[in-house]
Design a protein around this motif. Structure first.
Motif, short mmCIF file in Angstrom:
data_model
loop_
_atom_site.label_atom_id
_atom_site.label_comp_id
_atom_site.label_asym_id
_atom_site.label_seq_id
_atom_site.Cartn_x
_atom_site.Cartn_y
_atom_site.Cartn_z
N PRO A 69 5.57 -1.66 -11.40
CA PRO A 69 6.75 -2.13 -10.66
C PRO A 69 7.24 -3.50 -11.13
O PRO A 69 8.32 -3.92 -10.73
CB PRO A 69 6.25 -2.19 -9.21
CG PRO A 69 4.78 -2.43 -9.32
CD PRO A 69 4.33 -1.76 -10.59
N THR A 70 6.44 -4.20 -11.95
CA THR A 70 6.86 -5.54 -12.38
C THR A 70 7.16 -5.61 -13.88
O THR A 70 7.45 -6.69 -14.40
CB THR A 70 5.76 -6.58 -12.06
OG1 THR A 70 4.62 -6.30 -12.89
CG2 THR A 70 5.34 -6.54 -10.60
N TYR A 95 -1.48 -0.59 -9.56
CA TYR A 95 -0.68 0.63 -9.39
C TYR A 95 -0.10 1.13 -10.72
O TYR A 95 0.93 1.80 -10.76
CB TYR A 95 0.43 0.40 -8.35
CG TYR A 95 -0.15 0.30 -6.96
CD1 TYR A 95 -0.86 -0.83 -6.55
CD2 TYR A 95 -0.05 1.35 -6.06
CE1 TYR A 95 -1.43 -0.91 -5.29
CE2 TYR A 95 -0.61 1.28 -4.80
CZ TYR A 95 -1.30 0.14 -4.43
OH TYR A 95 -1.87 0.07 -3.18
N MET A 136 5.13 2.43 -6.01
CA MET A 136 3.69 2.42 -5.76
C MET A 136 3.28 3.44 -4.70
O MET A 136 2.35 3.20 -3.95
CB MET A 136 3.22 1.01 -5.38
CG MET A 136 3.52 -0.03 -6.45
SD MET A 136 2.88 -1.68 -6.04
CE MET A 136 4.24 -2.32 -5.06
N ARG A 137 3.98 4.55 -4.63
CA ARG A 137 3.62 5.61 -3.68
C ARG A 137 3.33 6.89 -4.45
O ARG A 137 4.18 7.40 -5.17
CB ARG A 137 4.75 5.86 -2.68
CG ARG A 137 4.84 4.75 -1.65
CD ARG A 137 6.06 4.89 -0.78
NE ARG A 137 6.25 3.66 -0.04
CZ ARG A 137 5.82 3.49 1.22
NH1 ARG A 137 5.23 4.47 1.86
NH2 ARG A 137 6.00 2.33 1.82
N ARG A 173 3.05 9.98 -3.56
CA ARG A 173 3.78 11.22 -3.31
C ARG A 173 5.14 11.23 -3.99
O ARG A 173 5.73 12.27 -4.19
CB ARG A 173 3.90 11.51 -1.82
CG ARG A 173 4.85 10.63 -1.06
CD ARG A 173 4.98 11.17 0.36
NE ARG A 173 5.83 10.31 1.15
CZ ARG A 173 6.03 10.49 2.45
NH1 ARG A 173 5.43 11.47 3.09
NH2 ARG A 173 6.82 9.68 3.11
N LEU A 190 -1.96 -5.82 -9.65
CA LEU A 190 -1.72 -5.04 -8.43
C LEU A 190 -2.59 -3.80 -8.36
O LEU A 190 -3.09 -3.44 -7.29
CB LEU A 190 -0.24 -4.63 -8.36
CG LEU A 190 0.79 -5.76 -8.27
CD1 LEU A 190 2.21 -5.19 -8.34
CD2 LEU A 190 0.61 -6.55 -6.99
N HIS A 225 -6.65 5.59 -5.13
CA HIS A 225 -5.53 5.66 -4.20
C HIS A 225 -5.73 6.87 -3.29
O HIS A 225 -6.46 7.79 -3.65
CB HIS A 225 -4.22 5.72 -4.99
CG HIS A 225 -3.98 4.49 -5.81
ND1 HIS A 225 -3.55 3.31 -5.26
CD2 HIS A 225 -4.17 4.23 -7.13
CE1 HIS A 225 -3.46 2.39 -6.21
NE2 HIS A 225 -3.84 2.91 -7.35
N PRO A 226 -5.07 6.89 -2.12
CA PRO A 226 -5.40 7.92 -1.13
C PRO A 226 -5.29 9.36 -1.62
O PRO A 226 -6.21 10.16 -1.36
CB PRO A 226 -4.39 7.65 0.00
CG PRO A 226 -4.09 6.19 -0.10
CD PRO A 226 -4.14 5.88 -1.57
N VAL A 227 -4.22 9.72 -2.32
CA VAL A 227 -4.10 11.12 -2.75
C VAL A 227 -5.16 11.44 -3.80
O VAL A 227 -5.86 12.46 -3.74
CB VAL A 227 -2.69 11.43 -3.30
CG1 VAL A 227 -2.66 12.81 -3.95
CG2 VAL A 227 -1.66 11.34 -2.19
#
Lengths: 531, 172
Positions: free
Chosen positions: A198-199, A192, A72-73, A75, A190, A343-345
Motif C-alpha cells: 500500500p505504500t 501486508y 490490506m484486506r 477478501r 507493515l 493473516h486471518p484467511v
C-alpha cells in the motif's frame, strides 16, 4: 500523508493503457515486440526493450491495480490479484498454488524475498542439463545490476517475532541461518506485502520497470488472456487474446490481436507452456510443459507463550539452508526453511480441521507462529516434477504428484520444524496435516510425526513458486528454449520467466528470473538491432 | 482433471458419467442464471446448513449476530467460487449435484436426509468421513467445502475481534 501512486499519475499523464475487459470493440495492434505477462520476466524485458528504443506491447491477464487499490484486506486482494482467487490447485487438488495475476504478476504480491540462484543449482544445470553459459560468474553482473535497480539488500530491521522464532531455534540448535535480502525502499514494515504494497515501498515490477516502459511509450493491454500464437513455418506472425471478465474467470467476447517482429512469453511456469500448447507449437522432443516444479511447501504451526502477531512486520526476514546445504543433490530431498505471514484467511484455511478444534486454534491467532519448508524438487531421478496440460476449454491444469522421495522429505521437514520451534520455546507444535494434533513436547511430536500418514490431501501443501515447463538448454532434444531464452524451433519467440529453469531453484525465484531475463533481453536487443 | 474424479466415483460403485448427467437432469441447473453468481437457492441452503458445523465455536454466540453472519458467509462462498477457473466451477457444480440427488447422496455421503435437514452431529460425522476417505475426490471435496466456508468467515471483519486481530493498520 497520502501515498504517491505512480500508476494513477501515469494514467493521468496519458500512458497508453487498454482494458480488454471493457473494450467496446476488438483491438488490433502492431509493434516491434509483444510481451505476454508483466511479472518478473515481462517487467524486466519491457524496461530493457523500451530503453533500447523498441516499440513494445505488454499483455497482462490480470488487472492494473495499484497502491490506491491496495487496502490490506484478504477478501479483496486474493480475488483481485491472484490466479483463481489464490485457490489455484494441482489436478488432484493436493497442492494449492499461490500465483499472481495482475500487472506486476507475482512481484506485486510476493513477500519480497530475494536470493541469488544458488551456485550449486547452477552447477547442477551445467553438469546434468548441459548449460554452458549460465554459471554463477556469467550471472554475477546481472544479479548486481538487478539488486541495484530494485533496492535489494539484507533486511536491516529486527525480524518480527514470527521470523525470530526461526532464528532463535536455529541458533540454539547450531543450524545455519541468515537474514533475507528484500527488494524494498523505505519499507514501513507493515507485513501486508501479499495483498499489494500500500505504500509502494516494495520495488515490484508494478512500480519500477513497468512504469519505466510505459513512460517510454510502451502500450499495456490489461485483462487480456493470450489464447494462442499464430504460427507459420518457423515464425510466430501474431498473437490472439480474449478479454477477461471482471471476476477474473470467464473470457469476454472481445478479441485482441497483436502483430510483432518478435514475441516474448513471460506468463510464468503454468501460463507460458499453456500458450505454447494451445498454439500447437513444435515440440519434437516432447518436453513442453513437462518437468514443472513447485517447491512443494509444508507447514508447522506452533503456539507461543506470548503474542507473535505474525501479520505485522516484514513477512520473511530469516531463512535456514541447514537442510539444503547438508543434503547432497543425489540424496534425500533437501528443504529450505522460512516463515510465512499470518493473516486471518490464510491461517483459517491452512490450519487443518473444522469446528471446535479449529476454532480453539483461531482464538489463539495472535500467538500462532509458523515455519515453512520448501522442498527442493527436480534434482533427483525420483523427482521429475509435474506436467502442464489443458482442460477441454483450454484452461491449463498442472498434474503434479508427490513421490515417495518427496514424502520422505515432508516427514523430515516436519521433524526439523518441530525441533526448531520447541527449541525457540513453543508451548505446542502441530504439523499442518489433517490427522495431526498439537503436541506438547518434542518427544511426543517426533513419535506422532513418524506415524503420520503421508498421501495426497493429508498434509496441507502449498506452492508459491512454479518453475520449469519450457526448460532452457543448448540441446534441442532436451530443452524448449536455448540459454538465450530463444525457442529452439520458432525463430522469433523467446521465453523470459521461471518456466525456463531446468529444475527448481531450491530458493525463492524472483531474483533469478530478473537476472536471467535481463541478460537474455540484452542479447535479444543486439539480435533485433543487427537483423 | 474430471476424469480421475469420475474414476474415483466408479470405485464407490456408481455408474460414472451417465449418472452425473442424470443427477444434473434430476436436480436442474446448478449454475444460477446470473453469470456473477454460482449457487442456486438450494445450494445456498446446503452451504448455509454446513456453516454452523464448519464454524462451530467460531460464529458469534449471540443468536441475532449469528443469524446475520450465515447469509453473509454463504454470499462470500458464492463470490469465491465464481472467481475459480470455469472447469473447477463445474466440478463444484457436480459436487452439489451429488449432494442434491438422493441415491447418490446416500451412497457417497452416507446422509439419509438432505444436508439441510441433517443434525449438526450427522453433518460433522459426514465431513470427518470424507476427510479420512480412501478416495482422493472425497478428501478434496471435504477440503473445498471447509476451506471455502472458513475463508468466507475469516475474510469478514466481523470475525476479527473473536480471534484477537485488530485489522490492518491505518496508514500514517
Amino acid at each position: 500523508m497520502a501515498v504517491r501512486d505512480p500508476i494513477r499519475e501515469g494514467l493521468a499523464a496519458g500512458w497508453k493503457i487498454f482494458d480488454a475487459a471493457t473494450l467496446g470493440e476488438d483491438l488490433d495492434l502492431q509493434c516491434d515486440v509483444a510481451i505476454v505477462g508483466s511479472g518478473a520476466g515481462g517487467g524486466v524485458t519491457a524496461e530493457a526493450l523500451t530503453q533500447a528504443g523498441l516499440d513494445v506491447v505488454i499483455l497482462e491477464e490480470g488487472p492494473l491495480a495499484s497502491s490506491t487499490d491496495f487496502h490490506m484486506r484478504e477478501r479483496d486482494a486474493y480475488p483481485q490479484l491472484y490466479q483463481e482467487s489464490s485457490a489455484r490447485q494441482t489436478a488432484d487438488k493436493s497442492i494449492t498454488i499461490l500465483q499472481g495475476r495482475c500487472v506486476g504478476g507475482g512481484t506485486t504480491v510476493n513477500w519480497t524475498s530475494s536470493f541469488r540462484t544458488p551456485a550449486r543449482t547452477l552447477n547442477h544445470w551445467r553438469d546434468a542439463h548441459g548449460l554452458k553459459r549460465t554459471a554463477a560468474a556469467d550471472l554475477e553482473p546481472w544479479f548486481a545490476r538487478m539488486e541495484e535497480r530494485l533496492g535489494i539488500a539484507p533486511w536491516a530491521v529486527a525480524p518480527n517475532e514470527n521470523n525470530d522464532v526461526l532464528r532463535r531455534g536455529c541458533a540454539k540448535l547450531g543450524y545455519s541461518h541468515g537474514v533475507i535480502a528484500r527488494n524494498v525502499k523505505g519499507c514501513a514494515n507493515l507485513g501486508y506485502c501479499g495483498m499489494g504494497c500500500p505504500t509502494n515501498a516494495k520495488q515490484s515490477m508494478l512500480v519500477t520497470t513497468i512504469p519505466a516502459a510505459l513512460a517510454r511509450g510502451a502500450r499495456l493491454v490489461q485483462r487480456a488472456r493470450v489464447t494462442r500464437l499464430a504460427i507459420e513455418d518457423d515464425r510466430v506472425t501474431s498473437l490472439e487474446a480474449a478479454g477477461v471478465a471482471a471476476n477474473g474467470a470467464e473470457p469476454t467476447s472481445t478479441r485482441v490481436r497483436v502483430r510483432a517482429r518478435h514475441f516474448v512469453l513471460a506468463a510464468g511456469g503454468i501460463g507460458s507452456p499453456a500458450v505454447l500448447i494451445r498454439s500447437n507449437a513444435p515440440d519434437p522432443a516432447h518436453v513442453l510443459g513437462r518437468r514443472t516444479f513447485l517447491h512443494p511447501t509444508v507447514i508447522s504451526a506452533a503456539l507461543m507463550g506470548k503474542r507473535v502477531d505474525g501479520h505485522a512486520g516484514a513477512p520473511q526476514s530469516v531463512f535456514s539452508d541447514q537442510f539444503i546445504e547438508a543434503a547432497p543433490l543425489d540424496g534425500p530431498a533437501g528443504f529450505k526453511l522460512e516463515s510465512a505471514p499470518l493473516h486471518p484467511v490464510l491461517v483459517g484455511i491452512t490450519l487443518p480441521g473444522f469446528g471446535e478444534e479449529h476454532a480453539r486454534w483461531m482464538q489463539k491467532f495472535p500467538n500462532v507462529q509458523v515455519v515453512i519448508a520448501l522442498l527442493r524438487d527436480g534434482f533427483h531421478r525420483d523427482s521429475r516434477g509435474g506436467r502442464v496440460a489443458l482442460a477441454s476449454d483450454g484452461t491449463p491444469v498442472l498434474d503434479y504428484s508427490m513421490t515417495e522421495y518427496l514424502w520422505d522429505g515432508v516427514r523430515r521437514a516436519y521433524l526439523a520444524m518441530a525441533e526448531i520451534q520447541f527449541a525457540a520455546g513453543a508451548q505446542s507444535v502441530m504439523p499442518v496435516h489433517e490427522n495431526a494434533a498439537p503436541y506438547a513436547s518434542l518427544r511426543e511430536a517426533r513419535e506422532a510425526i513418524q506415524s503420520l500418514p503421508l498421501r495426497a490431501l493429508a498434509p496441507r501443501i502449498v506452492s508459491a513458486h512454479v518453475m520449469g515447463g519450457c526448460a532452457m538448454g543448448p540441446d534441442a532434444g532436451r530443452a524448449v528454449v536455448d540459454e538465450d531464452g530463444r525457442h529452439h524451433q520458432l525463430r522469433n519467440l523467446s521465453v523470459h520467466d521461471g518456466s525456463v529453469f531446468p529444475t527448481s531453484l531450491a530458493t525463492n525465484p524472483q531474483l533469478s528470473i530478473y537476472a536471467i531475463s535481463a541478460r537474455n533481453s540484452a542479447t535479444l536487443i543486439r539480435t533485433l538491432r543487427s537483423a | 482433471m474430471t476424469r480421475p474424479s469420475r474414476r474415483t466415483f466408479l470405485k464407490v460403485g456408481l455408474a460414472g458419467a451417465a449418472v452425473l448427467t442424470l443427477a444434473r437432469w434430476i436436480d436442474g441447473p446448478v449454475l444460477a442464471a446470473t453469470p456473477s453468481k454460482f449457487l442456486d437457492a438450494r445450494a445456498r441452503r446446503t452451504v448455509g446448513a454446513l456453516v454452523p458445523v464448519v464454524l462451530a465455536g467460531a460464529l458469534p454466540a449471540d443468536e441475532t449476530a449469528r443469524q446475520a453472519a450465515i447469509p453473509e458467509i454463504v454470499t462470500a462462498f458464492d463470490r469465491a467460487v465464481s472467481g475459480l477457473a470455469p472447469p473447477v466451477q463445474r466440478e463444484i457444480g457436480e459436487l452439489f449435484s451429488f449432494l442434491h440427488t438422493a441415491p447418490l447422496r446416500i451412497a457417497v455421503t452416507g446422509l439419509w436426509k438432505p444436508v439441510e435437514e441433517c443434525t449438526p452431529e450427522q453433518l460433522r460425522d459426514f465431513l470427518l468421513r470424507w476427510r479420512d476417505s480412501p478416495f482422493d475426490l472425497q478428501r478434496a471435496s471435504y477440503r473445498a467445502l471447509t476451506q471455502l466456508i472458513q475463508a468466507a468467515w475469516y475474510g469478514n471483519p466481523v470475525s476479527w475481534a473473536s480471534i484477537g486481530y485488530a485489522g490492518p493498520p491505518a496508514l500514517a
